[in-house]
Design a protein around this motif. Structure first.
Motif, mmCIF file in Angstrom:
data_model
loop_
_atom_site.group_PDB
_atom_site.id
_atom_site.type_symbol
_atom_site.label_atom_id
_atom_site.label_comp_id
_atom_site.label_asym_id
_atom_site.label_seq_id
_atom_site.Cartn_x
_atom_site.Cartn_y
_atom_site.Cartn_z
ATOM 1 N N PHE A 103 0.870 -1.168 0.000
ATOM 2 C CA PHE A 103 0.000 0.000 0.000
ATOM 3 C C PHE A 103 0.913 1.225 0.000
ATOM 4 O O PHE A 103 1.707 1.404 0.916
ATOM 5 C CB PHE A 103 -0.905 -0.014 1.230
ATOM 6 N N HIS A 104 0.806 2.028 -1.058
ATOM 7 C CA HIS A 104 1.709 3.168 -1.249
ATOM 8 C C HIS A 104 3.174 2.730 -1.162
ATOM 9 O O HIS A 104 4.018 3.417 -0.572
ATOM 10 C CB HIS A 104 1.428 4.267 -0.221
ATOM 11 N N GLY A 105 3.433 1.558 -1.742
ATOM 12 C CA GLY A 105 4.807 1.088 -1.835
ATOM 13 C C GLY A 105 5.368 0.448 -0.589
ATOM 14 O O GLY A 105 6.546 0.076 -0.562
ATOM 15 N N ARG A 106 4.540 0.293 0.452
ATOM 16 C CA ARG A 106 5.014 -0.314 1.691
ATOM 17 C C ARG A 106 4.206 -1.568 2.008
ATOM 18 O O ARG A 106 3.012 -1.612 1.744
ATOM 19 C CB ARG A 106 4.904 0.683 2.850
ATOM 20 N N PRO A 107 4.866 -2.585 2.585
ATOM 21 C CA PRO A 107 4.168 -3.841 2.871
ATOM 22 C C PRO A 107 2.958 -3.649 3.794
ATOM 23 O O PRO A 107 3.030 -2.942 4.795
ATOM 24 C CB PRO A 107 5.239 -4.697 3.558
ATOM 25 N N TRP A 108 1.878 -4.292 3.400
ATOM 26 C CA TRP A 108 0.619 -4.292 4.162
ATOM 27 C C TRP A 108 0.286 -5.743 4.472
ATOM 28 O O TRP A 108 0.275 -6.599 3.581
ATOM 29 C CB TRP A 108 -0.474 -3.656 3.330
ATOM 30 N N ARG A 109 0.013 -6.057 5.745
ATOM 31 C CA ARG A 109 -0.271 -7.440 6.140
ATOM 32 C C ARG A 109 -1.589 -7.518 6.906
ATOM 33 O O ARG A 109 -1.889 -6.651 7.729
ATOM 34 C CB ARG A 109 0.849 -7.982 7.042
ATOM 35 N N GLN A 110 -2.342 -8.568 6.590
ATOM 36 C CA GLN A 110 -3.595 -8.815 7.304
ATOM 37 C C GLN A 110 -3.663 -10.262 7.777
ATOM 38 O O GLN A 110 -3.226 -11.175 7.062
ATOM 39 C CB GLN A 110 -4.811 -8.562 6.402
ATOM 40 N N TRP A 161 0.983 -2.041 8.769
ATOM 41 C CA TRP A 161 1.482 -1.340 7.587
ATOM 42 C C TRP A 161 2.876 -0.838 7.911
ATOM 43 O O TRP A 161 3.051 -0.067 8.858
ATOM 44 C CB TRP A 161 0.538 -0.203 7.233
ATOM 45 N N GLU A 162 3.855 -1.283 7.146
ATOM 46 C CA GLU A 162 5.235 -0.936 7.437
ATOM 47 C C GLU A 162 5.414 0.582 7.475
ATOM 48 O O GLU A 162 4.987 1.294 6.569
ATOM 49 C CB GLU A 162 6.179 -1.544 6.393
ATOM 50 N N GLY A 163 6.039 1.044 8.530
ATOM 51 C CA GLY A 163 6.244 2.471 8.700
ATOM 52 C C GLY A 163 5.160 3.140 9.517
ATOM 53 O O GLY A 163 5.323 4.271 9.972
ATOM 54 N N HIS A 164 4.030 2.436 9.691
ATOM 55 C CA HIS A 164 2.914 2.984 10.460
ATOM 56 C C HIS A 164 2.515 2.073 11.620
ATOM 57 O O HIS A 164 1.645 2.433 12.406
ATOM 58 C CB HIS A 164 1.700 3.211 9.545
ATOM 59 N N GLY A 165 3.122 0.895 11.686
ATOM 60 C CA GLY A 165 2.847 -0.014 12.800
ATOM 61 C C GLY A 165 1.510 -0.724 12.679
ATOM 62 O O GLY A 165 1.019 -1.001 11.582
ATOM 63 N N VAL A 166 0.913 -0.993 13.830
ATOM 64 C CA VAL A 166 -0.347 -1.733 13.879
ATOM 65 C C VAL A 166 -1.497 -0.808 13.483
ATOM 66 O O VAL A 166 -1.686 0.265 14.056
ATOM 67 C CB VAL A 166 -0.598 -2.302 15.291
ATOM 68 N N MET A 167 -2.275 -1.234 12.503
ATOM 69 C CA MET A 167 -3.426 -0.454 12.043
ATOM 70 C C MET A 167 -4.718 -0.911 12.711
ATOM 71 O O MET A 167 -5.619 -0.112 12.953
ATOM 72 C CB MET A 167 -3.567 -0.576 10.522
ATOM 73 N N THR A 168 -4.812 -2.229 13.002
ATOM 74 C CA THR A 168 -6.035 -2.773 13.590
ATOM 75 C C THR A 168 -5.695 -3.890 14.559
ATOM 76 O O THR A 168 -4.843 -4.730 14.279
ATOM 77 C CB THR A 168 -6.981 -3.352 12.508
ATOM 78 N N GLY A 169 -6.381 -3.904 15.692
ATOM 79 C CA GLY A 169 -6.306 -5.011 16.632
ATOM 80 C C GLY A 169 -7.710 -5.498 16.936
ATOM 81 O O GLY A 169 -8.634 -4.689 17.055
ATOM 82 N N MET A 170 -7.897 -6.793 17.030
ATOM 83 C CA MET A 170 -9.223 -7.351 17.283
ATOM 84 C C MET A 170 -9.142 -8.398 18.389
ATOM 85 O O MET A 170 -8.090 -8.967 18.651
ATOM 86 C CB MET A 170 -9.799 -7.996 16.017
ATOM 87 N N GLY A 171 -10.283 -8.652 19.016
ATOM 88 C CA GLY A 171 -10.357 -9.691 20.024
ATOM 89 C C GLY A 171 -10.533 -9.176 21.424
ATOM 90 O O GLY A 171 -10.712 -9.974 22.358
ATOM 91 N N ASP A 172 -10.498 -7.853 21.608
ATOM 92 C CA ASP A 172 -10.822 -7.331 22.928
ATOM 93 C C ASP A 172 -12.342 -7.256 23.078
ATOM 94 O O ASP A 172 -13.084 -7.335 22.111
ATOM 95 C CB ASP A 172 -10.187 -5.959 23.161
#
Length: 229
Positions: A103-110, A161-172
């Motif tokens: 995403f915008h040239g940086r790794p995005w992981r889900q 998202w690399e460079g932005h850290g954690v975008m979403t956390g779930m399970g709380d």
């Protein structure tokens, strides 16, 4: 054709276009009122789940929490299993597929995950136990409990998202106030049933994988259908 005739024809075309747009807006407003009434008239968590299944399958355009026009494109491949979960009494709240992208040239992981409300305690416990046995990360909260069955309460990272850290956390745990914000305008008793339901979140521990959670849920639903049918 004369200039006057051409201008007249153009004016007629503009009027027809405006009439078509106005008719489309009226139809959309009428459909929204009809669907809002259906959500309001739902008298329990089961009816809310049935309406959610209809929305997932494109039979409704609106949901109380503002989703318009159907699920996000990334959810479309998951529509069948999510709809079946709702029809089985498991009210889904949010979900996403596993993905490794840029995403915008940086790794995005889900990580693939689904969060749901389950009114039947036996069904909630069965889902949680079988999911854990299948290798999924499980957060299962009894009604009113602030920690899950294993004493956990922290969210699990599901999007980075690399460079932005954690975008979403779930399970709380989802608070009753947050539940009410998810179903504005719905019957109070129906929303109360949701706040009093078990909260179950299932997460694939492997980033990007999409071949564990969804097949597991399909097998779980088929097994339950066979048992109850």
């Amino acid at each position: 054709m004369s200039t006057a005739a051409a201008l007249n024809g153009r004016a007629v075309g503009v009027k027809e276009t405006m009439r078509g747009r106005l008719a489309g807006r009226r139809d959309a407003c009428q459909r929204r009122r009809t669907e809002a009434r259906a959500w309001y008239q739902a008298r329990g968590i089961g009816e809310l789940a049935a309406l959610t299944a209809r929305w997932l399958r494109g039979e409704m355009l609106w949901t109380p929490n503002g989703h318009v026009g159907g699920p996000d494109p990334e959810t479309l491949p998951l529509v069948d299993v999510l709809a079946d979960l709702n029809l089985a009494g498991i009210l889904t709240e949010t979900s996403q597929p596993g993905e490794l992208a840029a995403f915008h040239g940086r790794p995005w992981r889900q990580r693939a995950y689904v969060t749901a409300f389950v009114a039947d305690p036996a069904l909630a416990q069965m889902l949680a136990a079988q999911a854990a046995a299948a290798g999924l990360v499980v957060r299962a909260y009894r009604p009113g409990r602030r920690v899950d069955e294993n004493g956990e309460r922290a969210a699990v990272d599901v999007t980075t998202w690399e460079g932005h850290g954690v975008m979403t956390g779930m399970g709380d745990r989802i608070s009753p106030r947050a539940v009410r914000r998810t179903f504005p305008g719905c019957d109070r008793q129906a929303v109360r049933e949701v706040t009093r339901a078990w909260q179950v979140t299932l997460i694939d521990p492997e980033w990007g994988r999409d071949t564990l959670l969804w097949p597991f849920l399909g097998l779980f639903i088929n097994s339950r259908t066979a048992q109850t049918g």
